[in-house]
Design a protein around this motif. Structure first.
Motif, PDB file in Angstrom:
ATOM      1  N   LEU A 189     -17.554  -5.839  -3.680  1.00  0.00           N
ATOM      2  CA  LEU A 189     -17.176  -6.343  -4.907  1.00  0.00           C
ATOM      3  C   LEU A 189     -17.480  -5.119  -6.140  1.00  0.00           C
ATOM      4  CD1 LEU A 189     -17.717  -9.139  -3.752  1.00  0.00           C
ATOM      5  CD2 LEU A 189     -17.714  -9.862  -6.002  1.00  0.00           C
ATOM      6  N   PHE A 190     -16.627  -4.354  -6.209  1.00  0.00           N
ATOM      7  CA  PHE A 190     -16.946  -2.975  -7.334  1.00  0.00           C
ATOM      8  C   PHE A 190     -16.348  -3.125  -8.592  1.00  0.00           C
ATOM      9  CE2 PHE A 190     -16.236  -0.053  -3.316  1.00  0.00           C
ATOM     10  CZ  PHE A 190     -17.783  -0.554  -2.706  1.00  0.00           C
ATOM     11  N   LEU A 191     -17.204  -2.784  -9.625  1.00  0.00           N
ATOM     12  CA  LEU A 191     -16.854  -2.775 -10.884  1.00  0.00           C
ATOM     13  C   LEU A 191     -16.134  -1.542 -11.110  1.00  0.00           C
ATOM     14  CD1 LEU A 191     -20.350  -3.858 -12.541  1.00  0.00           C
ATOM     15  CD2 LEU A 191     -18.242  -5.169 -12.857  1.00  0.00           C
ATOM     16  N   THR A 192     -15.206  -1.652 -12.408  1.00  0.00           N
ATOM     17  CA  THR A 192     -14.293  -0.445 -12.609  1.00  0.00           C
ATOM     18  C   THR A 192     -14.711  -0.280 -14.235  1.00  0.00           C
ATOM     19  OG1 THR A 192     -12.639  -1.661 -13.948  1.00  0.00           O
ATOM     20  CG2 THR A 192     -12.483  -1.458 -11.210  1.00  0.00           C
ATOM     21  N   ALA A 193     -14.323   0.795 -14.696  1.00  0.00           N
ATOM     22  CA  ALA A 193     -14.807   1.486 -15.919  1.00  0.00           C
ATOM     23  C   ALA A 193     -14.296   0.589 -16.942  1.00  0.00           C
ATOM     24  CB  ALA A 193     -14.305   2.834 -16.390  1.00  0.00           C
ATOM     25  N   ASN A 239     -23.604  -7.614   1.593  1.00  0.00           N
ATOM     26  CA  ASN A 239     -23.078  -6.603   0.917  1.00  0.00           C
ATOM     27  C   ASN A 239     -23.699  -6.524  -0.575  1.00  0.00           C
ATOM     28  OD1 ASN A 239     -21.429  -4.517  -0.276  1.00  0.00           O
ATOM     29  ND2 ASN A 239     -19.678  -4.994   0.689  1.00  0.00           N
ATOM     30  N   ASP A 240     -24.425  -5.450  -1.247  1.00  0.00           N
ATOM     31  CA  ASP A 240     -24.598  -5.347  -2.495  1.00  0.00           C
ATOM     32  C   ASP A 240     -23.885  -3.989  -3.008  1.00  0.00           C
ATOM     33  OD1 ASP A 240     -25.891  -5.014  -5.217  1.00  0.00           O
ATOM     34  OD2 ASP A 240     -27.888  -5.682  -4.353  1.00  0.00           O
ATOM     35  N   SER A 241     -23.118  -4.113  -3.797  1.00  0.00           N
ATOM     36  CA  SER A 241     -22.456  -2.997  -4.525  1.00  0.00           C
ATOM     37  C   SER A 241     -23.181  -2.120  -4.979  1.00  0.00           C
ATOM     38  CB  SER A 241     -21.296  -3.279  -5.584  1.00  0.00           C
ATOM     39  OG  SER A 241     -21.771  -3.823  -6.655  1.00  0.00           O
ATOM     40  N   ARG A 242     -24.463  -2.481  -5.378  1.00  0.00           N
ATOM     41  CA  ARG A 242     -25.371  -1.699  -6.151  1.00  0.00           C
ATOM     42  C   ARG A 242     -25.656  -0.412  -4.916  1.00  0.00           C
ATOM     43  NH1 ARG A 242     -25.214  -0.471 -10.954  1.00  0.00           N
ATOM     44  NH2 ARG A 242     -27.191   0.444 -10.759  1.00  0.00           N
ATOM     45  N   ASP A 243     -25.806  -0.849  -3.637  1.00  0.00           N
ATOM     46  CA  ASP A 243     -26.242  -0.008  -2.641  1.00  0.00           C
ATOM     47  C   ASP A 243     -25.113   1.330  -2.446  1.00  0.00           C
ATOM     48  OD1 ASP A 243     -28.272  -1.558  -2.155  1.00  0.00           O
ATOM     49  OD2 ASP A 243     -27.556  -2.743  -0.562  1.00  0.00           O
ATOM     50  N   CYS A 244     -24.041   1.004  -2.829  1.00  0.00           N
ATOM     51  CA  CYS A 244     -22.883   1.772  -2.643  1.00  0.00           C
ATOM     52  C   CYS A 244     -22.664   2.738  -3.753  1.00  0.00           C
ATOM     53  CB  CYS A 244     -21.690   1.287  -2.031  1.00  0.00           C
ATOM     54  SG  CYS A 244     -21.468   0.303  -0.725  1.00  0.00           S
ATOM     55  N   PHE A 245     -23.209   2.310  -5.057  1.00  0.00           N
ATOM     56  CA  PHE A 245     -22.796   2.863  -6.511  1.00  0.00           C
ATOM     57  C   PHE A 245     -23.480   4.327  -6.491  1.00  0.00           C
ATOM     58  CE2 PHE A 245     -23.689   3.599 -10.862  1.00  0.00           C
ATOM     59  CZ  PHE A 245     -22.223   3.284 -11.389  1.00  0.00           C
ATOM     60  N   ILE A 246     -22.714   5.216  -6.809  1.00  0.00           N
ATOM     61  CA  ILE A 246     -22.999   6.871  -7.159  1.00  0.00           C
ATOM     62  C   ILE A 246     -22.390   7.176  -8.461  1.00  0.00           C
ATOM     63  CG2 ILE A 246     -23.054   7.381  -4.705  1.00  0.00           C
ATOM     64  CD1 ILE A 246     -20.526   8.697  -4.915  1.00  0.00           C
TER      65      ILE A 246
END
Length: 578
Positions: A189-193, A239-246
Motif C-alpha cells: 500500500l503506497f501513498l502518492t503525492a 508489509n509496512d510501506s514505511r519500510d520501503c519509503f525513500i
C-alpha cells in the motif's frame, strides 16, 4: 623456455579468474558481526518487531505447535519483559502510528493459521498497555495498512477470504470504502503525492502467483504497468510501506523502493538443487510511475562465500543513512544483507555477510536507532525453509554500523556497575546496623512507657520490598486465565490466584503491575471484556444481562462501566461496528 611457459600459465589463470569475477560481478563483500542478544521468553514467528520509546519490542505471532500467542515482550535491563495482549494477531496488522502508539488488527482466528478475526487493539509503549477499542469492518489475516497524512489508516488484504479496501478513521471506526479487482495476501500500500493509495501484490489471497498484476487505487481506476510483465513484486511478510519509503513527505515527494524478481516462486526449490534462486532487482516507484533502479552491479544470486543466495521476506530502508537493505541467506545459514546506496546513480551495492548462524531464523526484522539490524524469532528449520511448528526464540543484532554503540546491545546486557552497587548496599547495611545498635542502647538507658513496651509495626515494616515480577510467573498467570478461564468467577480475588499458583499474593500483584496494569482488577477485567466481545460476535441477540453474568462481572452496572473504559464504547455501540 620453462620460465616463459610458467609466465603464460600464470597469465591464463589470472585471465580466468578475472573472467569469473566479471561474470559474477559481485559487489564489495564485508564480513559483519552478529551479536546474540537474550532469547525471547516465548518462541514466535510472524510477529511484529519495532523500536518503540527506545525499547526493542516484539508483539503477537504464533508459538510452538502453531498456536497464536497473545503476548508481547520488550527488552530492558538485559531481560525481555512479557506483557499480555488482548488478542494474538498472528499474521495480523501490527503497525506503528505517528502518534507513537501501535495499531494491532486482525490475524488468524484459530491454531494452525486457520480463519481470520475482527479484533483490534492499541498498544501504548509509554505505559506498556494494550487497549481494545473496536473491530475491523471485515475479518482479515495477512492484511496490511498505511497511515495517510490525515491520520487515517487504509487497510487491504486477506487470506482465504474475500478482500476489499477499508479505512480506519484514526479514532475507533473501520469502514469499507471500495472493492478490489483481485483479493491479495500481504499487499503493498503506497501513498502518492495526490493523497491516493496504490494497492497491489503478485500473489492472490491463496498464495497463487497472478499472471497479470493489477494495481488498485483508493480514489482512481485500476491500472497495470509494463514493468510487471517481466518483473514481479516480491512478497514481504507483514508489509509496512514505511519500510520501503525513500521520499520526502515535507517536500511532497512520495517514492518507494520495491524488491522485484524474475522467477515463479521456486527460490527454495532452486537452493535445494544447488542453483541460484532467480534474478532479483529493485524497482523505483514514484506516484504511479514504476521503473527499474539502475545499480552498479546486479543483486548477487550466488557468492564466492557460500554459493546461491535465497532472499527472504524482508526489505528495510534507513532514510537517515539513505540506504536500503535486502536480506537473504544460503544453505549453510549465513545471513546476507545487500546494502543499497539508493541516492547514487547507479545505486552502489555492498554485500554484508555473517558467519553461519544456525539459530538465526527467518524472523521479524527492524532497524535500531543506530542503523543496525535486529532479527527476532522466526520459523525456518534449516536456514531456508519455514517451520511453523517449531519457531525460534533467538534474537540477533547484526552490526552494519560497527562504530555505533547501539542502545539495543547495551539493553541486552546487565549493567557493568552492579559490583559498585553491591558495595554501596553493603556499606548501607553496616551503617544501618550500627545506627540500630546505638539507638537500642540509648532506649535501654531510658525508662519505657507502657506504649513503648508494646511491639509496634512501623510503616517501613508494612512496605517491604516487593519481589520483581518475572516472566515465568506472568506466563503462569496468563495460562490460568486463558486455559481455565478463572476470570469467569465473579468472586475471583488476588489471593485466589496466589493460592492456585502457590506464590505470595504480593508477588502476583507486583508481577501484574510490572506488566503494565494498574491493578489486579484491571488485569482480570480486560479478560472479561474480551470474553464479552467473543460472546457478542457469536450471539449478537443475547441479552446484555446474561452476557455480563456469563463473563464474570459482579454487576450489570460495573459491566457497562468497565466495558466502556476498555473499548471507549458501550456494548451496543461496539456491536454495531461488527
Amino acid at each position: 623456455m620453462k620460465a616463459l611457459c610458467i609466465l603464460l600459465a600464470l597469465l591464463l589463470r589470472a585471465g580466468t579468474t578475472l573472467a569469473d569475477n566479471d561474470t559474477l560481478r559481485l559487489p564489495p563483500c564485508i564480513k559483519v558481526e552478529a551479536e546474540r542478544l537474550p532469547d525471547l521468553n516465548v518462541p514466535r514467528v510472524y510477529n511484529g518487531i519495532y523500536m518503540l520509546n527506545g525499547e526493542l519490542t516484539v508483539m503477537g505471532g504464533h508459538t510452538t505447535g502453531f498456536i497464536p500467542t497473545p503476548t508481547a515482550e520488550y527488552l530492558k535491563d538485559g531481560e525481555w519483559h512479557q506483557l499480555p495482549m488482548l488478542y494474538s494477531h498472528d499474521n495480523g496488522i501490527i503497525m506503528p502510528l505517528r502518534s507513537g502508539k501501535v495499531l494491532l488488527a486482525g490475524g488468524h482466528k484459530e491454531n494452525l493459521g486457520i480463519g481470520q478475526s475482527f479484533e483490534v487493539e492499541m498498544y501504548d509503549p509509554a505505559s506498556h498497555s494494550f487497549t481494545g477499542f473496536g473491530c475491523l469492518d471485515r475479518k482479515r489475516a495477512l492484511a496490511c495498512g498505511v497511515e495517510t497524512d490525515s491520520g487515517r489508516v487504509v487497510i487491504a488484504g486477506n487470506w482465504y477470504a474475500d478482500d476489499d479496501i477499508e479505512v480506519f478513521d484514526g479514532k475507533k471506526n473501520f469502514t469499507r470504502v471500495k472493492d478490489v479487482t483481485m483479493p491479495r495476501m500481504w499487499p503493498y500500500l503506497f501513498l502518492t503525492a495526490t493523497g491516493d493509495v496504490l494497492v497491489f501484490a503478485s500473489e492472490d489471497h491463496r498464495g497463487k502467483e497472478k499472471d497479470t498484476i493489477v494495481i488498485d487505487r483508493l480514489r482512481g481506476e485500476p491500472f497495470t504497468v509494463p514493468l510487471f510483465s517481466q518483473w514481479r513484486p516480491m512478497t514481504i511478510v507483514r508489509n509496512d510501506s514505511r519500510d520501503c519509503f525513500i521520499g520526502d513527505e515535507a517536500a511532497g515527494r512520495y517514492a518507494y523502493l520495491l524488491p522485484v524478481k524474475k522467477y515463479e516462486y521456486d527460490g527454495v526449490e532452486a537452493l535445494r538443487q544447488g542453483r541460484p534462486a532467480g534474478e532479483t532487482a529493485l524497482a523505483l516507484v514514484e506516484d504511479t510511475v514504476f521503473t527499474l533502479l539502475p545499480t552498479d552491479v546486479p543483486i548477487p544470486q550466488t557468492t564466492a562465500v557460500g554459493g546461491p543466495v535465497f532472499y527472504s521476506y524482508t526489505f528495510l530502508a534507513d532514510r537517515k543513512a539513505q540506504r536500503a537493505y535486502l536480506l537473504g541467506r544460503d544453505v549453510e545459514s549465513r545471513l546476507y544483507v545487500v546494502a543499497i546506496d539508493y541516492t547514487q546513480r547507479p545505486a552502489r551495492l555492498t554485500l554484508n555477510y555473517t558467519d553461519p548462524l544456525p539459530d538465526c531464523r527467518f524472523g521479524s526484522v527492524t532497524l535500531t536507532d543506530d542503523g543496525n539490524l535486529v532479527i527476532a524469532g522466526g520459523g525456518s528449520s534449516n536456514g531456508i525453509e519455514h517451520d511453523n511448528f517449531k519457531p525460534s526464540a533467538s534474537v540477533y543484532l547484526i552490526r552494519l554500523n560497527p562504530q555505533a554503540t547501539d542502545a539495543v546491545s547495551l539493553a541486552g546486557r546487565k549493567s557493568a556497575v552492579w559490583p559498585w552497587v553491591l558495595v554501596l548496599l553493603a556499606l548501607a547495611v553496616v551503617i544501618g546496623c550500627l545506627a540500630a545498635y546505638f539507638i537500642q542502647r540509648r532506649r535501654k538507658q531510658q525508662p519505657q512507657s507502657a506504649a513503648d513496651e508494646q511491639p509496634q509495626q512501623s510503616a517501613a515494616d508494612e512496605q517491604q520490598p516487593q519481589p520483581a515480577a518475572d516472566e515465568e510467573l506472568l506466563a503462569r498467570i496468563c495460562q490460568l486465565m486463558e486455559k481455565e478461564q478463572s476470570y469467569l468467577n465473579p468472586d475471583l480475588k488476588l489471593s485466589d490466584v496466589a493460592d492456585r499458583l502457590v506464590v505470595n499474593p504480593r508477588r502476583v500483584s507486583a508481577c501484574i503491575k510490572d506488566a503494565g496494569y494498574n491493578s489486579f482488577n484491571q488485569f482480570v477485567n480486560n479478560y472479561r471484556v474480551a470474553y464479552v466481545q467473543q460472546l457478542l460476535r457469536e450471539q449478537p441477540d443475547r441479552k446484555m444481562f446474561d452476557v455480563c453474568q456469563a463473563a464474570g462481572f459482579p454487576s450489570e452496572s460495573s459491566f457497562f462501566r468497565i466495558f466502556k473504559t476498555v473499548t471507549a464504547m458501550t456494548p451496543r455501540e461496539w456491536l454495531e461496528q461488527i
